[in-house]
Design a protein around this motif. Structure first.
Motif, PDB file in Angstrom:
ATOM      1  N   GLU A  83       0.830  -1.212   0.000  1.00  0.00           N
ATOM      2  CA  GLU A  83       0.000   0.000   0.000  1.00  0.00           C
ATOM      3  C   GLU A  83       0.863   1.262   0.000  1.00  0.00           C
ATOM      4  OE1 GLU A  83      -4.238  -0.336   2.182  1.00  0.00           O
ATOM      5  OE2 GLU A  83      -2.525  -0.533   3.494  1.00  0.00           O
ATOM      6  N   ARG A  84       0.407   2.251  -0.776  1.00  0.00           N
ATOM      7  CA  ARG A  84       1.014   3.582  -0.691  1.00  0.00           C
ATOM      8  C   ARG A  84       0.397   4.292   0.508  1.00  0.00           C
ATOM      9  NH1 ARG A  84       0.420   7.646  -4.639  1.00  0.00           N
ATOM     10  NH2 ARG A  84      -1.674   6.794  -5.015  1.00  0.00           N
ATOM     11  N   VAL A  85       1.239   4.914   1.327  1.00  0.00           N
ATOM     12  CA  VAL A  85       0.723   5.521   2.557  1.00  0.00           C
ATOM     13  C   VAL A  85       1.324   6.897   2.823  1.00  0.00           C
ATOM     14  CG1 VAL A  85       0.158   3.380   3.778  1.00  0.00           C
ATOM     15  CG2 VAL A  85       2.507   4.276   3.858  1.00  0.00           C
ATOM     16  N   ALA A  86       0.474   7.775   3.402  1.00  0.00           N
ATOM     17  CA  ALA A  86       0.960   9.003   4.018  1.00  0.00           C
ATOM     18  C   ALA A  86       1.188   8.670   5.490  1.00  0.00           C
ATOM     19  CB  ALA A  86      -0.068  10.119   3.874  1.00  0.00           C
ATOM     20  N   VAL A  87       2.197   9.289   6.084  1.00  0.00           N
ATOM     21  CA  VAL A  87       2.582   8.899   7.438  1.00  0.00           C
ATOM     22  C   VAL A  87       2.384  10.072   8.393  1.00  0.00           C
ATOM     23  CG1 VAL A  87       4.396   7.895   8.851  1.00  0.00           C
ATOM     24  CG2 VAL A  87       4.279   7.372   6.408  1.00  0.00           C
ATOM     25  N   ASN A  88       1.794   9.756   9.531  1.00  0.00           N
ATOM     26  CA  ASN A  88       1.497  10.761  10.546  1.00  0.00           C
ATOM     27  C   ASN A  88       2.748  11.151  11.315  1.00  0.00           C
ATOM     28  OD1 ASN A  88       0.282  12.132  12.781  1.00  0.00           O
ATOM     29  ND2 ASN A  88      -1.621  11.156  12.164  1.00  0.00           N
ATOM     30  N   VAL A  89       2.973  12.450  11.467  1.00  0.00           N
ATOM     31  CA  VAL A  89       4.132  12.911  12.228  1.00  0.00           C
ATOM     32  C   VAL A  89       4.074  12.406  13.662  1.00  0.00           C
ATOM     33  CG1 VAL A  89       2.972  15.084  12.828  1.00  0.00           C
ATOM     34  CG2 VAL A  89       5.453  14.946  12.943  1.00  0.00           C
ATOM     35  N   GLU A  90       2.866  12.199  14.162  1.00  0.00           N
ATOM     36  CA  GLU A  90       2.728  11.780  15.552  1.00  0.00           C
ATOM     37  C   GLU A  90       2.506  10.287  15.681  1.00  0.00           C
ATOM     38  OE1 GLU A  90      -0.302  14.548  16.387  1.00  0.00           O
ATOM     39  OE2 GLU A  90       1.084  16.135  16.935  1.00  0.00           O
ATOM     40  N   THR A  91       3.150   9.716  16.685  1.00  0.00           N
ATOM     41  CA  THR A  91       2.979   8.316  17.036  1.00  0.00           C
ATOM     42  C   THR A  91       1.953   8.285  18.154  1.00  0.00           C
ATOM     43  OG1 THR A  91       5.277   7.896  16.446  1.00  0.00           O
ATOM     44  CG2 THR A  91       4.218   6.304  17.917  1.00  0.00           C
ATOM     45  N   PHE A  92       0.832   7.586  17.939  1.00  0.00           N
ATOM     46  CA  PHE A  92      -0.203   7.609  18.976  1.00  0.00           C
ATOM     47  C   PHE A  92      -0.981   6.300  19.004  1.00  0.00           C
ATOM     48  CE2 PHE A  92      -3.981   8.419  16.332  1.00  0.00           C
ATOM     49  CZ  PHE A  92      -3.387   8.815  15.145  1.00  0.00           C
ATOM     50  N   CYS A  93      -1.564   6.032  20.179  1.00  0.00           N
ATOM     51  CA  CYS A  93      -2.176   4.718  20.407  1.00  0.00           C
ATOM     52  C   CYS A  93      -3.626   4.631  19.948  1.00  0.00           C
ATOM     53  CB  CYS A  93      -2.082   4.364  21.888  1.00  0.00           C
ATOM     54  SG  CYS A  93      -3.218   5.311  22.934  1.00  0.00           S
ATOM     55  N   GLY A  94      -4.317   5.785  19.890  1.00  0.00           N
ATOM     56  CA  GLY A  94      -5.715   5.765  19.456  1.00  0.00           C
ATOM     57  C   GLY A  94      -6.698   5.368  20.538  1.00  0.00           C
ATOM     58  N   ASP A  95      -6.224   5.046  21.739  1.00  0.00           N
ATOM     59  CA  ASP A  95      -7.138   4.477  22.740  1.00  0.00           C
ATOM     60  C   ASP A  95      -7.043   5.107  24.128  1.00  0.00           C
ATOM     61  OD1 ASP A  95      -9.145   2.531  23.292  1.00  0.00           O
ATOM     62  OD2 ASP A  95      -7.654   1.380  24.416  1.00  0.00           O
ATOM     63  N   CYS A  96      -6.084   5.985  24.362  1.00  0.00           N
ATOM     64  CA  CYS A  96      -5.943   6.549  25.711  1.00  0.00           C
ATOM     65  C   CYS A  96      -6.920   7.726  25.904  1.00  0.00           C
ATOM     66  CB  CYS A  96      -4.496   7.017  25.947  1.00  0.00           C
ATOM     67  SG  CYS A  96      -4.025   8.469  24.991  1.00  0.00           S
ATOM     68  N   PHE A  97      -6.925   8.276  27.112  1.00  0.00           N
ATOM     69  CA  PHE A  97      -7.795   9.410  27.435  1.00  0.00           C
ATOM     70  C   PHE A  97      -7.718  10.500  26.362  1.00  0.00           C
ATOM     71  CE2 PHE A  97      -8.324  13.632  29.283  1.00  0.00           C
ATOM     72  CZ  PHE A  97      -9.473  13.516  30.037  1.00  0.00           C
ATOM     73  N   TYR A  98      -6.521  10.850  25.942  1.00  0.00           N
ATOM     74  CA  TYR A  98      -6.356  11.952  24.992  1.00  0.00           C
ATOM     75  C   TYR A  98      -6.732  11.537  23.568  1.00  0.00           C
ATOM     76  CZ  TYR A  98      -4.107  14.217  28.905  1.00  0.00           C
ATOM     77  OH  TYR A  98      -3.878  14.768  30.134  1.00  0.00           O
ATOM     78  N   CYS A  99      -6.255  10.391  23.157  1.00  0.00           N
ATOM     79  CA  CYS A  99      -6.557   9.947  21.783  1.00  0.00           C
ATOM     80  C   CYS A  99      -8.056   9.818  21.569  1.00  0.00           C
ATOM     81  CB  CYS A  99      -5.860   8.616  21.504  1.00  0.00           C
ATOM     82  SG  CYS A  99      -4.082   8.796  21.207  1.00  0.00           S
ATOM     83  N   ARG A 100      -8.787   9.324  22.572  1.00  0.00           N
ATOM     84  CA  ARG A 100     -10.255   9.198  22.472  1.00  0.00           C
ATOM     85  C   ARG A 100     -10.923  10.541  22.201  1.00  0.00           C
ATOM     86  NH1 ARG A 100     -12.163   4.687  21.155  1.00  0.00           N
ATOM     87  NH2 ARG A 100     -10.945   3.023  22.022  1.00  0.00           N
ATOM     88  N   ARG A 101     -10.280  11.608  22.638  1.00  0.00           N
ATOM     89  CA  ARG A 101     -10.830  12.952  22.440  1.00  0.00           C
ATOM     90  C   ARG A 101     -10.231  13.659  21.224  1.00  0.00           C
ATOM     91  NH1 ARG A 101     -11.331  11.160  27.253  1.00  0.00           N
ATOM     92  NH2 ARG A 101     -12.884  11.953  28.727  1.00  0.00           N
TER      93      ARG A 101
END
Lengths: 350, 350, 350, 350
Positions: A83-101
């Protein structure tokens, strides 16, 4: 062990193009990406000049890139090899208090890692942790170059415009017409203000912004009385929204001065030192200040808008050269030589 | 010409209780109000100490009061003689660019006038301009004292809580447990945070806040490590919302330090001088700062909430005395003597 | 293979208390929960009467419960054996298009499964899929019974109140004072309306609502002219927000008639058949209707509010009996006999 | 008494072009406007066919126009003789409960009056009550024709798009490509969806929408499986936002069927009879329906967007003829003959 070429940070003011082992999967959530295009970003310069103390010596620099997935860990569910992909500058889990928001910049298990704390993208291959969150497939009709800025500078402009709560028919001022300022204008346009006013000391960049339809009015503080001109454009009130993307000596003060009462001022720039906040002088203004660091949580939407022709960063990609010439790129980009807005790094040529 | 008693500002550090003509209607939008209760506010002290340069010498002080309408101009449509009314601290037109958006503090034709630029309420009668906007009828079941703080300090707390965008179940910190801080807590409670944390150096005020149910936790920075305690109460994150109502030497810094990433910090206090905003130190925090001055646009709603028993400022009204004793009131209120939170001025006794 | 007692759905109008194998982990994201309290819900009656065609014959009924974790699959990261947990009525992935936006009821990989498509909680043990999303730890100071309604009926009231966009000092009408109606009132209170008006034909339930502070005014349509009374309470305008939680023959029409122009009407009830929407009659009203099915995405916040004393469902838990008596419970609950609001099922007694 | 030409409603299916006295000021808030351009609107047809019972026989028809102020009452503060103005379809006070919240369609002292309850604009002159609210000055660079639709059909599209809460990169479907549908698409574009899908049975109108950039995809239900096509365009989900501007027999049902779960459906059309709302069938969809009648509160902003080139209704103005030919205009407009989208009435030619 196979090797690749990479730009490595050797400490204060020192980088080199050298050989490094091609990265491999370290965790089951990792992916390996072969870099097809990357860039040099002003944050790379900040590292080089020593103003990002958390940056580690010895890491490969670079955090803005697109590529092709060459390997995925066993827990990666959404992405696959090829797959061709664009890559996010930030590494993040997607599931913590902050990522949920949506506050992925504040992720309890991530943040800005690539090209700062772990090896980045000014190389031939990159290991991307938490790849299901960090990699975004590029639609077929979007070229690698069109998607190149999605993960960092365009996300920054997109986030800034979003938290700016721009209303249709309003007046927006953007201080700074560098890459981030131009992306901010482009994204502000998505909310249909009546007028975007670009402010910079660089006439060439102002002209580029105007020609490409990113702004409606240009002001150069070395010539124009910015505050007076903006008042004249806004029935004497000041700008409804101000984006401070310059980070120069007096631009923070300009930002709150040109804002109308009860305006929102978005502070996108990173300053070298503390700013003075004279609340007693601005008491009647009821300003809102929004500060600090992109929440790059909308890469998928940004790619859709590029595909739909609503965002286009092509005018920013002024210079192109292979990884072989990356060190020249650093110098040209920093000096804004030859009208350089963004320096695009193409693959290494053997 | 009939006269009345009034507290007049004579310039730096000088006030006197003296005789002044009873005011009359000057414009068709005016009303005359006979004062039944008024207060001394910290802004009165600011004028007295010379830190409100726009205040005019010779004006009658005071801007927080209730009364009875004794005359209305011919263009006053909503109010009539004999009505009990709460009075808005701000004079505003209701129709300009700002008023249409609820930003009455920024009114193109008004702002804080009463007791600052024109005669105020520490007197027996007051002329109120644009009376249709500034006067709010007090419901029958609400006493004059229950409505006394509606137009100024309770509006300030109400506005602060509203722009704080408090979410149910969140953690709110309020720096300062003076009259405005207590009103802010009371109004924050309307949005049902799980926890309100009051911070002050005055144990008596903290105890009053706790006993009256205005907060859940009290912290005294002279004893407690405020930042550590708030982290412990919030899973290590910091407060979701911070209200800075203290305006002391280091409370601005405390405010942003105790806020969690992507929090909102509402700056209610008026500072004597510029604050330092170290954006480089708080870059990863993505804080929003909301600044300055109440938009007192909700007096009608506040009166409904008092009537419904959801707001109650009785615990703040610690001291009562007739206008005859107003000068003593200034000294007691400023010194916070005898647990004084608010000094209520009752009518002049002949 | 060990067995347990369970209430099993045998098809139209038939349930039985019988022996079933104790469930085991089937997927690495599963958990097993030992049920300490469960309830009978009106949705169970809907299944029994055949109005939920997707319900499967042979499944164990029940979807509102709390318990203790007895086993977790290897991919469960957040929960561990021994924890007391409230359980979400909805099974959801937390990562799809809808879950990312909080629309967990629309999850691409879940929805209402427990006690409908897979075995539910009117039993001694339950297998819960995607346990990291579905299980919420109960704070130490909160009892099992206090947390019992969190995952279903209280989530429903919480969601309804949230999308109702209730403003402080507004007037709220709730049609229906059954368990969901009472939970809706309780959650509406979190947003500090000036007045909550409960409407029901059951005087006993209205009285309970009033006594427990869940409403301010009660109206019984068998006696009161509901529309006229609500207008009288709202300066002739109608309710600012209406929650239709009754689902009776004419309550949909009542809902839009008692709403003021530009109000929001939240339709919580599930109707047996299509409603008539006479848009030509309500053209000038500019109403917003929000429909269908809880997004139970806030269980953690609800638990915090219970812990903080801001939500309390104890008055709804009118009846308690062991699983042995579940069939009696169905009859009593449906008939609202002996003032039954909620029937609490305690563990099986051998 | 001077006379003018006017189109007068004579009762069911009967209009005539006749002589009427030139209107004069009746209240101090009135203005008189000389009509320079007006239109025929579908609401005029509704009156003619008897489906607007509140319309009064004998009034002059028409409510969409621009003109020049020829007289103002003594309480008119903002407008003056000689100004070119766009006129609001709604008569509103600007100060009541509803107007304060922007709900001008619900004004306690107004609503749709012009050309319905009082004389309208298919004439040479019009009396406009509450002129400070109803008249909006046209910027110098905007022509009369460019501003012609501001007060009615463009306000309708603008309001619909605004309450649609369109997010950047989303998918929007608009049912109906008549004048209001086209204005809705145009205004939806201001919020930068990735895709606007126009649905109509009229290929000519669909082609016009596409050619003028108002939509990205066109569907004709007489040929296309609209629901399937929209799912295919939206990863199988359905449209994020649906605007029902057709008001045909089955378009209400199409609207909720093509919406994705948790979508917003804006019902702009006025239906001749009640619609069926089968909530039991759409229970899992969690749809929001927003109904009825424009709040024309943004004419100033719309004029700014026209001036800025962000809105352009020129492609809708397909036919032009003097007031002399108004009766022909009614027939042509209703029959959509010769591609007629809007029929523009120019001044009477003697």
């Amino acid at each position: 062990m196979e090797t690749m070429k990479a730009v490595v940070y050797r400490g204060h003011e020192t980088i080199e193009l050298t050989d490094r082992p091609i990265p491999t999967l370290l965790a089951p959530e990792d992916a390996i990406v072969r870099v097809t295009r990357s860039t040099i970003c002003s944050s790379d310069l900040h590292i080089l000049h020593g103003s990002v103390p958390r940056a580690k010596e010895g890491i490969i620099l670079g955090h803005e890139f697109v590529g092709v997935v060459t390997a995925v860990g066993e827990n990666v569910k959404k992405r696959r090899v090829g797959e061709r992909v664009a890559v996010n500058v930030e590494t993040f889990c997607g599931d913590c208090f902050y990522c949920r928001r949506g506050y992925v910049n504040n992720c309890e298990h991530g943040g800005w890692e690539l090209g700062c704390r772990i090896d980045g993208c000014q190389a031939e291959y990159v290991r991307v942790p938490m790849a299901d969150q960090g990699l975004h497939p590029i639609p077929q009709s979007v070229s690698d170059e069109d998607a190149l800025l999605v993960g960092d500078v365009l996300s920054t402009g997109y986030w800034a415009a979003q938290i700016g709560e721009i209303e249709p028919a309003s007046a927006v001022a953007v201080l700074g017409a560098g890459p981030t300022g131009l992306c901010t204008m482009m994204c502000a346009r998505l909310y249909s203000p009546a007028c975007i006013i670009a402010v910079d000391v660089n006439d060439e960049r102002l002209a580029a912004a105007k020609e490409n339809g990113l702004c409606d009015v240009t002001l150069n503080p070395s010539r124009d009385d910015v505050e007076a001109r903006i008042r004249a454009l806004t029935d004497g009130r000041g700008a409804d929204r101000v984006f401070e993307v310059a980070g120069a000596k007096d631009t923070f003060e300009t930002a709150w001065r040109i804002a109308r009462p009860s305006a929102i001022v978005v502070l996108v720039a990173l300053y070298a030192q503390a700013q003075s906040l004279p609340l007693h002088l601005m008491y009647g203004k009821n300003l809102t200040f929004k500060t600090g660091g992109v929440h790059a949580n909308a890469c998928g939407d940004i790619l859709k808008l590029i595909q739909a022709g609503r965002l286009n960063t092509a005018p920013l990609l002024t210079h192109h050269a292979p990884l072989n010439d990356a060190l020249t790129g650093y110098r040209t980009f920093e000096a804004m030589r030859d009208g350089c807005i963004k320096w695009v790094i193409t693959p290494y040529e053997r």
